[in-house]
Each structure stands twice: as C-alpha cells, then as structure tokens.
Write an enzyme that holds these catalytic residues in place. Sequence first.
Site, mmCIF file in Angstrom:
data_model
loop_
_atom_site.group_PDB
_atom_site.id
_atom_site.type_symbol
_atom_site.label_atom_id
_atom_site.label_comp_id
_atom_site.label_asym_id
_atom_site.label_seq_id
_atom_site.Cartn_x
_atom_site.Cartn_y
_atom_site.Cartn_z
ATOM 1 C CE LYS B 54 51.990 38.849 109.917
ATOM 2 N NZ LYS B 54 52.002 40.224 110.432
ATOM 3 C CG ASN B 78 52.543 46.629 113.928
ATOM 4 O OD1 ASN B 78 52.465 46.264 112.753
ATOM 5 N ND2 ASN B 78 51.489 46.656 114.734
ATOM 6 C CB CYS B 139 45.639 45.446 108.596
ATOM 7 S SG CYS B 139 47.422 45.765 108.664
ATOM 8 N N GLY B 252 43.171 44.469 123.206
ATOM 9 C CA GLY B 252 43.780 45.792 123.273
ATOM 10 C C GLY B 252 44.489 46.002 124.601
ATOM 11 N N GLY B 274 47.778 40.143 122.861
ATOM 12 C CA GLY B 274 48.587 40.482 121.692
ATOM 13 C C GLY B 274 49.998 40.918 122.032
#
Lengths: 274, 312
Positions: B54, B78, B139, B252, B274
């Site tokens: 993370k 998210n 991000c 992805g 992921g």
Amino acid sequence: MSCADLDAGPHPLLERVEVLANDRVGAGVGLLALRAPRVAAAVAPGQFVHLRIATGSDFLLRRPFSVHRAHGETIEILYQVLGRGTRELADRARGDVMDAIGPLGRGWDVPESAGHVLLVAGGLGAAPLGMLAERLAARGVAVSVAQGAPCAERLVARELFESVARRVEVATDDGSAGEPGFVTLVSRRLLETERPDLVCVCGPEPMARAVAAQAAEAGVTCRVSLERLMACGIGACLSCVVTTTGGRKRACVDGPVFDAGEVCWDGAEVPPRH
Amino acid sequence: MEQKFPRVTSADLRVEVAGLRLRNPVMTASGTFASGREYAGFIDLSRLGAVVTKGVSLQAWAGNESPRVAETASGMLNSIGLQNPGVEAFCARDLMWLSGRDVPVVVNVSGHSLEEYVRVVERLESEVAVAAYEVNISCPNVDEGGMAFGTSCAPAAAVTSAVRAATKRPLIVKLSPNVTDISEIARAVEDAGADAVSLVNTLLGMAIDAETRRPKLARVVGGLSGPAIKPVALRMVWQVARAIAVPVIGVGGIMTGEDAVEFLLAGATAVQVGTANFVDPTSTVRVLDGLTEYCARHGVARVSDLVGALEV
C-alpha cells in the site's frame, strides 16, 4: 508491537457453503440457512461472513452479512432485499453453492461479570443479536430486549428473543405491534427498570447513536455494531472505516462491534445499501 | 503448507523487471493487498513474484470520508485517499513482518510534494527488506500530489529524477491512465531514470444514486478498477511497450491467468493483480496457476517468451 501480536488471532476461512433453505420471514426479509461446518464451528456472536453471492465479472464484490444464528453445521443469515446483492441472494435456492469468507470481525465482547444484558435491535439490526441472545441465555446471563421496526411484519426474530429473554418490549413506527414510535422509547424505559450491566445495540446509525447516549446517561457500558460498505472484508482495502477517538478503524477487522464511547458519531454517513 | 497450497509446475516462470529477478511475473497491485498480512492465511506469499505494498507517505494520512467505495458494472470505484500510518510505522510494523516472508518487497511511495517523495525514499534506504520502489504519481484520490504529478511530462520527470537521485535501487513509476498520451509520460519518466513503469492506475470516474440524487462516494469522484478497465489497460500497455525500452508492468482488471497472458502478449514483462484480491483473496495464486497451465497447454518453455508476442 511485536510480530507475535500482529499474527495473533485465527485467520478467517474460505469455505464453500451450500444453501439449505432460503425463506421469506417478513416484508422483504429473508432467512438464509447455509451448510457451513467450519464457519459454524468457529463463529462468535456479532461476527459476519463475506458472501460471494454470484460469480462472473459483472457482479464483482462480495456482500457482508452478520451471522444471525449458528447451530451444528448451519449458519443462518437474515437479510432485507434492498439492492442488487440482496435481490440476487433472494434468488438462491436449496442446493445452490457459493463461497464464504468467515467468521470475520470482532463480535460482542460481553465480560464474564455481566449478569444482565440489554439488547436493542432496530429493524435488521436484530440479525447480529439473535445468536448473542441465545449464547448469553445459555450461559445463565439475564437478557432483556428492546426491539423496533417500521411495522409488525419487519419485527424479525421476535420469537427467538421471546424464547430466551426474560423480557421483550417492542415499538413500531406505525403502531402495528407494541408501542407506536421508535425503539428508543422502549430502550430508555428498560435501561431504567432493568438496570442492565451492558447494552448491545444494532440498527440504523441515528438510532444506535441515540441508544448509546441513553446508556451513557445511565452510566452503562454500551457496544454498538456498525455497518459500512466494504470491499475485501479482511482489513486490506480500507473502504469500511469508522471514525473513532483512536483514529479511523476498519469495521471489518477492528469492528463491526465497537465500544460506543470510542465512536465519533459526527463522522456518521448515510446508511449503506447492499 | 504444501498440501494446503498445491503447486502446478512446468514452464520457466522467471522474469527480470527493473533489475529485479522475480520467480514469476505475478505481483500484487498497490492498495489492494495492504502489506500482505491479511492474505497470509489464504495464500503462501512466497509463491508470488513480488508484493507491492500500500502507498506509504512521510507522515500518517487519514484518507477520505466515507463512503469510500461503490460497486459499478464489472468494477468498483474507490476513494480511499491513501490512508496509511506513515513511513516510520510502516517500517516498524509492515516491513518487519514482510521481511520474513521470502518474497521481494516493492514499496509504493506517495507524497504531497516532490520533497516528500524523496524523504520517504531516504527513510527506506536503510531498510534491507526493500527490493525496489514503485513511485505513485497516479492516485486520483488526493488533492495535492498523487495524480497531479502524473498527468503531464515535466512534473512526472521531476519526481522521477528526484527519487532517482536518492536511490540506486530499482525504480518503478506507476502511471495514470487519465492522460491524453500515456506514451509521452512513459518516455518522460524513462528519460528521467525510471527502470520500469507500471500501468495503469485507476481511471477517474463517478457513480450517482438516482433515488437520493447523491453521489455514491463522499468525495464524489474516485478511481475505477476491475475487469471494466482491462481493455483500456491492455491498450495502454501495448502502446507504452512500443514507445519505451524499459520494462512495462501491466495492471488493470486481471482476474485470471488468461488475463495475465493477454498483458504479457501486449508487451508487459510482469503483471499486478489488484481488485481481484477483494473478490477472492486467493486471486494472485489462481492467476499464477492459470498462467502456468496456459504455458503447459501451449508448450511455452519460458514465460518471458510471451512478452510482446502478440501476433498482429
């Protein structure tokens, strides 16, 4: 903190579970019985399972459900049909198989010293309190229940509570059962008359917050089971955080049951939809 | 352990990415695997090519308000906002735990400013457990830093150069798909010293609840991931792999071994799994087993033979 601390606690299981029954038990409410021997043996009251209701990429995420009861190799789940996941769940029939991760989360922590526990259930908030009522009664703890719902048809698990509690009092929004009004009317009275050592509450967040305030006023410890949208259910994704006095905690592993005193209610959110 | 996690063996699965020798090309995608501890009861971490942690920042970040997640068709949004305990706590807790797991550790580095990226890396330089860095300039869920660095060439190159100057370790830069020309960004970070690029991070998106007329995420917008984005990610991997010389790591919407094969064929040297980890905590090893099975079925001796082997 040592590595040993971090490794503490049993890991959750990934188990193939089989639908034994899936019955309508109230207005839009279903009771799902699953054959889940490993989860059933390990689950504690207040814990949940993360169900993969359907496979295929168009329906991606699991859905978390409190374990309502556990007996033998069976777990029971109470659900209300609200969104896509629960609509899908309502279509599952005897013999269908899905996979479950569980038992997950921290359940109700009831100290040995508690001789009398008041359970306060709002709507489907009755779900994680059923097993707690049974287990407490079995160990000789006096149980009182304050239960509320929009109408009589949504008073789920009432028979279970009546079979094990020494007192069950009910309120409905429309007055179709018990007193007309919110369950907080009943919980306030039971806090005064029954003098419980502990209050365990689950329901819509404004109701849980109001009951927590009543308990605090009465000087009684209160635990609350909170619901959040979650993705992984095992503590990795950080979707399901609850704002607490100790920072943002994960409902899936640090909860779903929290000490009411640590919850920062102003960080509350709109009720999640499954 | 051996019985609980049966192995499928055949092809030579080893790959080399950014100077890292990996036992296989299956890595975790940052933010979907925490630091691995949550998954250790479900899979044997030492089977993975690498664990990408993370995102870690200099100080603790609280992340965004809830709701932080919304399911969408074949995917999810998210807006976690890089919640993390800061680099010190990360070293004391996560890195210490991971260092005993016999798996290469790639630390994903986040920052609000160029200086912050550098300071996180400087702090991690003394940690022997770190095999490589993945710099997050993509991000979409933070107001400062994050994607702001990754959507034009000059800032992307500036972050890469600054981190490059702070470490000799393998340096991976994670790219955003929310750009007009991802190849241009890839070339900029390659020129600035990146040893590899990983792509794609999430696609900026949103979801609305028509009944309440409210956004489903508290932050309104968030990052889309899952199978829904796989065609976009594949296209971008294919474009970037033709544009630069350093390796590409594909990410992805990978759910299966076949998905991983598609990314390799498009030109990725390794892949990251992921969102699939949220659906099935054993996804990484399922992808690995599927990839192994594919190699056996197609008589592929070395998995690296698949890289860029798309027939057009």
